[in-house]
Design an enzyme around this catalytic site. Structure first.
Site, PDB file in Angstrom:
ATOM      1  N   GLY A  16       8.201  40.126 -22.236  1.00 44.96           N
ATOM      2  CA  GLY A  16       7.659  39.443 -23.368  1.00 44.96           C
ATOM      3  C   GLY A  16       9.140  39.077 -24.190  1.00 44.96           C
ATOM      4  O   GLY A  16       9.467  38.834 -25.724  1.00 44.96           O
ATOM      5  N   LYS A  17      10.121  38.023 -23.553  1.00 45.74           N
ATOM      6  CA  LYS A  17      11.525  38.384 -24.130  1.00 45.74           C
ATOM      7  C   LYS A  17      11.439  36.931 -25.088  1.00 45.74           C
ATOM      8  O   LYS A  17      11.800  36.632 -26.202  1.00 45.74           O
ATOM      9  CB  LYS A  17      12.481  37.220 -23.377  1.00 45.74           C
ATOM     10  CG  LYS A  17      13.152  38.397 -22.983  1.00 45.74           C
ATOM     11  CD  LYS A  17      14.539  37.054 -21.827  1.00 45.74           C
ATOM     12  CE  LYS A  17      14.199  35.710 -20.851  1.00 45.74           C
ATOM     13  NZ  LYS A  17      13.258  36.399 -19.790  1.00 45.74           N
ATOM     14  N   GLY A  18      10.179  35.529 -24.489  1.00 44.82           N
ATOM     15  CA  GLY A  18       9.671  34.977 -25.310  1.00 44.82           C
ATOM     16  C   GLY A  18       9.109  35.232 -26.620  1.00 44.82           C
ATOM     17  O   GLY A  18       9.290  34.978 -28.022  1.00 44.82           O
ATOM     18  N   LYS A 188      18.465  54.350 -16.359  1.00 45.05           N
ATOM     19  CA  LYS A 188      19.500  53.830 -15.888  1.00 45.05           C
ATOM     20  C   LYS A 188      19.346  52.542 -15.208  1.00 45.05           C
ATOM     21  O   LYS A 188      19.776  51.710 -15.107  1.00 45.05           O
ATOM     22  CB  LYS A 188      19.113  54.685 -14.259  1.00 45.05           C
ATOM     23  CG  LYS A 188      20.522  54.289 -13.050  1.00 45.05           C
ATOM     24  CD  LYS A 188      21.925  55.198 -13.974  1.00 45.05           C
ATOM     25  CE  LYS A 188      22.079  56.447 -13.494  1.00 45.05           C
ATOM     26  NZ  LYS A 188      22.756  57.436 -14.062  1.00 45.05           N
ATOM     27  N   THR A 190      18.439  50.064 -17.297  1.00 48.06           N
ATOM     28  CA  THR A 190      18.847  49.533 -18.520  1.00 48.06           C
ATOM     29  C   THR A 190      20.282  49.464 -18.224  1.00 48.06           C
ATOM     30  O   THR A 190      20.992  48.354 -18.395  1.00 48.06           O
ATOM     31  CB  THR A 190      18.284  50.028 -19.814  1.00 48.06           C
ATOM     32  OG1 THR A 190      16.684  50.218 -20.085  1.00 48.06           O
ATOM     33  CG2 THR A 190      18.921  49.679 -20.925  1.00 48.06           C
ATOM     34  N   CYS A 380      -9.776  17.654 -23.951  1.00 47.01           N
ATOM     35  CA  CYS A 380      -8.905  16.899 -22.860  1.00 47.01           C
ATOM     36  C   CYS A 380     -10.536  16.663 -21.688  1.00 47.01           C
ATOM     37  O   CYS A 380     -11.107  15.715 -21.645  1.00 47.01           O
ATOM     38  CB  CYS A 380      -7.652  17.030 -22.509  1.00 47.01           C
ATOM     39  SG  CYS A 380      -6.781  15.529 -21.672  1.00 47.01           S
ATOM     40  N   HIS A 519      -5.054  18.198 -27.902  1.00 47.24           N
ATOM     41  CA  HIS A 519      -5.088  18.497 -26.964  1.00 47.24           C
ATOM     42  C   HIS A 519      -4.361  19.617 -28.927  1.00 47.24           C
ATOM     43  O   HIS A 519      -3.830  20.315 -29.439  1.00 47.24           O
ATOM     44  CB  HIS A 519      -4.016  19.819 -26.043  1.00 47.24           C
ATOM     45  CG  HIS A 519      -4.711  19.712 -25.104  1.00 47.24           C
ATOM     46  ND1 HIS A 519      -4.795  19.796 -24.541  1.00 47.24           N
ATOM     47  CD2 HIS A 519      -4.050  18.452 -24.525  1.00 47.24           C
ATOM     48  CE1 HIS A 519      -5.307  19.770 -23.402  1.00 47.24           C
ATOM     49  NE2 HIS A 519      -4.448  18.449 -23.076  1.00 47.24           N
ATOM     50  N   GLU A 521      -5.251  22.760 -29.442  1.00 48.60           N
ATOM     51  CA  GLU A 521      -4.910  24.414 -29.318  1.00 48.60           C
ATOM     52  C   GLU A 521      -3.284  24.488 -29.771  1.00 48.60           C
ATOM     53  O   GLU A 521      -2.494  25.711 -29.882  1.00 48.60           O
ATOM     54  CB  GLU A 521      -5.196  24.986 -27.813  1.00 48.60           C
ATOM     55  CG  GLU A 521      -4.548  24.173 -26.814  1.00 48.60           C
ATOM     56  CD  GLU A 521      -5.555  22.940 -26.469  1.00 48.60           C
ATOM     57  OE1 GLU A 521      -6.192  22.092 -27.199  1.00 48.60           O
ATOM     58  OE2 GLU A 521      -4.647  22.252 -25.459  1.00 48.60           O
TER      59      GLU A 521
END
Ligand code: GLN
Length: 547
Positions: A16-18, A188, A190, A380, A519, A521
Site C-alpha cells: 500500500g505504498k500508493g 527482522k 524490516t 465505453c 470514463h 470513474e
C-alpha cells in the site's frame, strides 16, 4: 522550490505504498501545503497501456492523455490534484528517451551508461514542475532489492545529494509479520530491508510499518535503534475498514508530524481534517445497501476496475448507502439466461474492455436492463454494447456489431455500428490513426469536451450542457445510425462539439439507462463524487425500495 518526499517499499510488494503516499499528500494539503504526487515504475513497458489488466490492474488515464499506473488514481482521489503525463514514468520510458537521444547524437562521443545517463534522465523527470508546489511526493514502484529498481534508487540518492540539505526526506514502508505460534511481531525483515536500502546509500527518515497487530512500544524502540530512525518516526500502519480512513488514521499516529520533523519544519499549520471527518462519517453511517452487478471480463482481479469500484463507493457515500458490488463474468450469459443471475441486483454496470470475448454476454445484460427497467450504466465498451443491442433488437440491424471484433477475427461478420475511428479533432489539430498502428498510446486518449442535449437526463444530472471527460478507446458509435436509433427512443444526448462523435446515449422511457463513451470513474473523489455515479446509486436506491 519544492521539498521532496521519496517513498520506497520493502519486505513484500502490495503493502500500500500508493495509498500511504496519497494519504500523506492529503494530510499535507490539509495543513495548507500544495502537493503533487508521482510514480516511478521500474518495469520495462514504456507505459502500462499495453499490459493486461490481470497483470497490472487498471490503466489510469490523465487529462493530458497519458496511460498511467493505477496509483495515480489513488493520488487524484485523495488530493483532488489532476494527475499529468509527467507524473508517471517507467524504466521503459526512461531507456527509450536515452536511446532516442543517443541515436540523435545528443551524447556524441560518449559511452552511454546507467550512471550517469539513465540516472540523469530520472533526475530530470523528478525536477519537472518543482517550482509549482510545496511538496513533491515521489513513489518508487517495486521493492528495494529488485534489480530493475536500482537505477531509480541510485537516482534519488544522487538527487538528494545535489539538493540543499533538508530538502529531501525518505520514507520507507515495510511489514511486521506476526508469528501466531510465538505470538510475536517480527522486526527482522524490516531491519534487513533498511540494511538493503543503506547498502545503496539511502537512509530512511521515516519508517511506516504495516502490521495486523498492535505494535508494542518495545518493538517500536527496537526498530528505531536497529534501523537508525527516531522512535517517533516509526509509524504503525494498521489495517483499515476503508481506505478513506487512512488520512485521519495516519495523522493520529503522527505520520505527517514525523515527516515535517524530518524536514525540520517546526511552524507548520495544524491540519484542517474536516473533509476527511465528513468522509468517514458517510462511510460509517450508511443506511441500507444497494446491490450492483458489474458485468465484465476481468472479474477475477478487482484492481482491473479499481476506479469504477471506488466511484461506486463514492456514489454510495453521497447517498448514504452501502454499495455491495458483485462481479459477474459476462461470458456466463452466452449460455445462461441473464435473468436468473441479474434479477437480484438493483443496478447493472457494464464497464470498458477490449476484444470480443464476453461481449455477447454484455449485450444480453444491456437488453435485460432495458427491458426490465433496471438502472444501467454502460462505460465505453459498455456503451457500445448497449447501442449494438438497440441496433440488433429494435432498429432492424440484426448483424450489428463492432469493427473491433472483425479486426480481431479477420472476417467481415458485422454491420459496423461501432467503427474504427481514423481521424478526429483534438483541440485545434486533427489526429490520424490507422488500424495497424502501434498498440501503445494510439487511442483517443485523455480529456475531450462533450456537448449535452438540453433537457436530457444527463444534462440534468451534470447540471450543465458542456462537460469534459477522459477517453481511452479506438472505436466509436457511428453517427450515421443515429436517426434510426433515435426513432426507437435511444437519445444521443451527448456529442463531440463538432457533432460527429456520439459521447452519451440514454433511453428515453427508462428509469435510468445511460451509456457513456468516456470514463467518468476516473474523475470521482470521495469528497466530490462524480455526478453520474451519485445519480446511478440514487437510482439503485430507488430500485431497492421497490423490490
Ligand atoms: N474496445 C473498445 C474500443 O477500443 C472500448 C474500449 C474501452 O472500453 N475502454 O473502442
Amino acid at each position: 522550490m519544492a521539498r521532496f518526499i521519496f517513498i520506497t517499499g520493502g519486505v513484500v510488494s502490495s503493502l500500500g505504498k500508493g495509498l500511504t503516499s496519497a494519504a500523506l499528500g492529503a494530510i499535507l494539503q490539509a495543513r495548507g501545503y500544495s502537493v503533487r504526487l508521482r510514480k516511478l515504475d521500474p518495469y520495462l513497458n514504456v507505459d502500462p497501456g499495453t499490459m493486461s489488466p490481470f497483470e497490472h490492474g487498471e490503466v489510469f488515464v490523465t487529462d493530458d492523455g497519458a496511460e498511467t499506473d493505477l496509483d495515480l488514481g489513488h493520488y487524484e482521489r485523495f488530493t483532488g490534484v489532476a494527475a499529468r503525463a509527467t507524473d508517471s514514468v517507467s524504466s521503459g520510458r526512461i531507456y527509450s528517451t536515452v536511446l532516442e537521444k543517443e541515436r540523435r547524437g545528443d551524447y556524441l562521443g560518449k559511452t552511454i551508461q546507467v550512471i550517469p545517463h539513465v540516472t540523469n534522465e530520472i533526475k530530470d523527470f523528478i525536477h519537472i514542475g518543482e517550482d509549482e508546489v510545496d511538496f513533491m511526493l515521489c513513489e518508487i514502484g517495486g521493492t528495494v532489492g529488485d534489480i530493475e529498481g536500482l537505477p531509480f534508487f541510485e537516482a534519488i540518492r544522487q538527487f538528494a545529494q545535489e539538493q540543499p540539505r533538508g530538502q529531501c526526506v525518505f520514507l520507507h514502508l515495510t511489514l511486521l509479520p506476526y508469528l501466531a505460534a510465538s505470538g510475536e511481531l517480527k522486526t527482522k525483515p524490516t531491519q534487513h530491508s533498511v540494511k538493503e536500502l543503506r547498502s545503496i546509500g539511502l537512509a530512511p527518515d521515516v519508517l511506516v510499518c504495516r502490521s495486523e497487530h498492535k505494535i508494542p512500544d518495545k518493538e517500536r524502540d527496537k526498530i528505531a535503534l536497529f534501523c537508525n530512525v527516531r522512535t517517533e518516526a516509526v509509524i504503525p500502519a494498521y489495517d483499515l475498514k476503508s481506505i478513506y480512513e487512512a488520512p485521519l488514521a495516519y495523522h493520529k499516529v503522527g505520520l505527517d508530524q514525523a515527516v515535517l520533523d524530518a524536514f525540520g519544519i517546526s511552524d507548520a499549520p495544524q491540519p484542517d481534517m474536516t473533509r476527511w471527518v465528513e468522509v468517514e462519517d458517510r462511510i460509517h453511517n450508511a443506511e441500507g445497501e444497494v446491490r450492483i452487478a458489474i458485468v465484465g471480463k476481468y472479474t477475477q482481479l478487482e484492481d482491473a476496475y479499481k476506479s469504477i469500484a471506488e466511484a461506486l463507493t463514492h456514489g454510495g457515500m453521497a447517498n448514504r448507502v452501502r454499495v455491495k458490488v458483485d462481479w459477474v463474468d459476462a461470458e456466463i450469459f452466452e449460455s445462461d439466461d441473464p435473468s436468473s443471475r441479474l434479477q437480484r441486483f438493483h443496478a447493472i454496470l457494464v464497464p470498458g474492455g477490449f476484444g470480443e470475448r464476453g461481449t455477447e454476454g454484455k449485450i444480453k445484460a444491456a437488453q435485460f436492463a432495458r427491458e426490465k427497467g433496471i438502472p444501467y450504466l454502460g462505460i465505453c465498451l459498455g456503451m457500445q454494447m448497449a447501442v449494438i443491442e438497440a441496433a440488433r433488437n429494435l432498429a432492424g440491424l440484426p448483424d450489428a456489431g463492432s469493427e473491433e471484433f472483425d479486426h480481431e477475427s479477420g472476417e467481415k461478420r458485422f454491420t459496423p455500428v461501432v467503427y474504427h475511428l481514423k481521424e478526429w479533432v483534438q483541440g485545434n489539430a486533427t489526429v490520424n490513426r490507422k488500424v495497424d498502428d502501434d498498440k501503445g498510446g494510439t487511442m483517443r486518449l485523455g480529456a475531450y469536451t462533450a456537448v449535452l442535449k438540453d433537457g436530457s437526463k444527463v444534462a440534468d444530472i451534470y447540471g450543465t450542457t458542456e462537460i469534459e471527460e477522459r477517453h481511452r478507446h479506438r472505436y466509436e458509435v457511428d453517427n450515421k445510425y443515429r436517426a434510426q436509433l433515435e426513432r426507437e427512443g435511444l437519445v444521443f444526448s451527448g456529442m463531440s462539439p463538432d457533432g460527429r462523435l456520439p459521447e452519451i446515449v440514454e433511453w428515453q422511457d427508462h428509469p435510468w439507462f445511460i451509456g457513456v463513451q468516456f470514463h467518468p470513474e476516473l474523475k470521482s473523489k470521495p469528497f466530490d463524487p462524480h455526478p453520474l455515479f451519485e445519480d446511478f446509486i440514487r437510482a439503485a436506491k430507488d430500485m431497492s425500495r421497490l423490490v
